[in-house]
Design a protein around this motif. Structure first.
Motif, short mmCIF file in Angstrom:
data_model
loop_
_atom_site.label_atom_id
_atom_site.label_comp_id
_atom_site.label_asym_id
_atom_site.label_seq_id
_atom_site.Cartn_x
_atom_site.Cartn_y
_atom_site.Cartn_z
N LEU A 228 9.12 25.66 -33.67
CA LEU A 228 8.84 26.22 -32.34
C LEU A 228 9.21 27.70 -32.29
O LEU A 228 8.43 28.53 -31.81
CB LEU A 228 9.62 25.43 -31.28
CG LEU A 228 9.46 25.88 -29.84
CD1 LEU A 228 9.49 24.67 -28.89
CD2 LEU A 228 10.55 26.86 -29.41
N PHE A 229 10.38 28.04 -32.83
CA PHE A 229 10.83 29.44 -32.80
C PHE A 229 9.89 30.33 -33.60
O PHE A 229 9.42 31.36 -33.09
CB PHE A 229 12.24 29.53 -33.37
CG PHE A 229 12.82 30.92 -33.35
CD1 PHE A 229 13.50 31.39 -32.23
CD2 PHE A 229 12.69 31.77 -34.45
CE1 PHE A 229 14.04 32.67 -32.22
CE2 PHE A 229 13.23 33.05 -34.44
CZ PHE A 229 13.90 33.50 -33.32
N TRP A 230 9.58 29.95 -34.84
CA TRP A 230 8.81 30.82 -35.71
C TRP A 230 7.32 30.81 -35.39
O TRP A 230 6.59 31.71 -35.84
CB TRP A 230 9.08 30.48 -37.17
CG TRP A 230 10.45 30.91 -37.58
CD1 TRP A 230 11.54 30.12 -37.80
CD2 TRP A 230 10.90 32.25 -37.76
NE1 TRP A 230 12.63 30.88 -38.11
CE2 TRP A 230 12.28 32.20 -38.10
CE3 TRP A 230 10.29 33.51 -37.67
CZ2 TRP A 230 13.04 33.34 -38.35
CZ3 TRP A 230 11.04 34.65 -37.91
CH2 TRP A 230 12.39 34.56 -38.25
N THR A 231 6.86 29.84 -34.60
CA THR A 231 5.48 29.87 -34.11
C THR A 231 5.33 30.84 -32.95
O THR A 231 4.32 31.54 -32.83
CB THR A 231 5.04 28.47 -33.67
OG1 THR A 231 5.05 27.59 -34.80
CG2 THR A 231 3.63 28.49 -33.08
N THR A 232 6.35 30.91 -32.10
CA THR A 232 6.23 31.70 -30.87
C THR A 232 6.85 33.08 -30.95
O THR A 232 6.41 34.00 -30.24
CB THR A 232 6.87 30.94 -29.69
OG1 THR A 232 8.22 30.59 -30.03
CG2 THR A 232 6.09 29.69 -29.37
#
Length: 396
Positions: A228-232
């Motif tokens: 989630l973090f590295w996608t957004t």
């Protein structure tokens, strides 16, 4: 030839580098969806298949190929998969239409499951008292491959075009296959199964092994938060709040790889019987990585530095918890390590896929603060499950 308990530092390094090079293939295309879809004629509405088919292929590889590590000679299985991977990468590099590239993307993911044949291989060759540290070092290489793939592919594409990263990886994987054929010892599993029995036993292992279920839940939550973090975060970095270029975003991602240092440290702590406390620290680190930006506000520079630190802390938590989990499941028995690893990785990879989807959806509907709240829920769920764990079972 039985090589159990005879692994050398050079072999550990080779397995770490190999795992990183292999798993990086899953992520090269992620920042290149735009140029690849334009060049191959993929409809904008279907461009997500460039990434999705690779991930589907990898999941199928985990479910149907990785268990073969408990049935077939491991070196031959690994080298065969790497040969197939290099052919798929070459197909992607030369693709001139949508069907060819998407087929290549699927087989890149399917055959890259070779990385998860190597991890139990390392555990098999390690003495029990050093197994966690060995697996941690190999996994640090694998995690570096995950973290470096996106910025490296972006930088190579800026300089040479999107085809170049696939040609480069074709050569790298082919060379790796030759090196592993020459350097890896043979490892013939002792179990005698039919393939259908092997696959059926994976469900039995999940149903009857509480340690496997618990560690898979922890890591599914952690990898969900990580994804989630590295996608957004690239979206927020490219937004008017920061207005970073693609090169700037690549540099941000490169800074995040510092979190991989936690893998061997966590493995060493697990070898010392400190799995429970290490797990707690990992889950709290992930919670802090999402909680800090919600609570702390300041200038653009302050917020950017804070995000870098949060990315590193989150990566440390995810990589540390991953290694502790693998150390725990590999202690359950050499004859079923590949199947245990396949189940474990499949479950937490599903958590990562859900995290990526949730991150994109939350960003579109609720913005960055919504993303932080959603990300915080993952480690909180894991902490609730952790609170039910009995200390006597924590180091298993």
């Amino acid at each position: 030839m039985n090589q159990e308990h005879r692994i050398t530092p050079a072999m550990i390094l080779l397995l770490a580098v190999a795992s990183g090079l292999i798993v990086a293939n899953l992520y090269y295309a992620q920042p290149l969806v735009g140029p690849i879809s334009r060049a191959t004629g993929i409809d904008p509405g279907s461009a997500g298949l460039i990434v999705t088919l690779t991930q589907i292929g990898y999941c199928l590889g985990l479910a149907f190929i990785v268990p073969l590590g408990d049935l077939l000679e491991n070196r031959r299985l690994t080298v065969t998969l790497l040969g197939a991977t290099s052919l798929a990468l070459l197909g992607a590099a030369m693709a001139g239409n949508a069907a060819t590239f998407l087929a290549a993307a699927f087989f890149i993911g399917l055959c890259s499951a070779a990385a998860q044949v190597l991890v139990p291989f390392a555990a098999h060759m390690s003495a029990p008292e050093h197994r966690g540290q060995t697996v941690g070092t190999v996994m640090s290489g694998l995690l570096l491959g995950i973290m470096l793939a996106r910025p490296v592919s972006s930088l190579v594409t800026d300089a040479l075009g999107w085809h170049a990263i696939f040609y480069i990886s074709t050569a790298a994987i082919a060379a790796l296959a030759v090196v592993l054929q020459l350097r890896l010892p043979q490892r013939r599993p002792e179990g005698r199964y039919r393939y259908g029995e092997l696959l059926a036993s994976m469900w039995t292992l999940l149903r009857t092994t509480p340690v496997l279920r618990r560690r898979a839940i922890y890591q599914a939550c952690m990898f969900g938060a990580f994804s989630l973090f590295w996608t957004t975060v690239p979206l927020v970095l490219a937004s008017p709040a920061f207005n970073l270029s693609q090169t700037g975003i690549a540099i941000f991602a490169l800074l995040g790889v510092a979190g991989a240092i936690a893998s061997p440290i966590a493995g060493r702590r697990a070898d010392q019987g400190k799995s429970r406390s290490t797990t707690l620290m990992a889950l709290l680190a992930a919670a802090a990585a999402f909680g800090a930006p919600l609570l702390l506000h300041g200038s653009r520079e302050f917020t950017l530095v804070l995000l870098v630190l949060c990315g590193i802390v989150l990566d440390m938590g995810a990589s540390g918890n991953l290694v502790v989990g693998q150390r725990a499941i590999f202690a359950l028995g050499a004859e079923m390590r590949s199947r245990l690893n396949g189940v474990y990785i499949s479950i937490f990879f599903a958590g990562g896929a859900f995290g990526s989807w949730l991150g994109g959806w939350t960003w579109a509907h609720y913005g960055w603060n919504g993303v932080l709240v959603a990300g915080l829920l993952f480690p909180l769920v894991a902490l609730v499950v952790f609170a039910t764990e009995r200390p006597l079972n924590a180091s298993d």
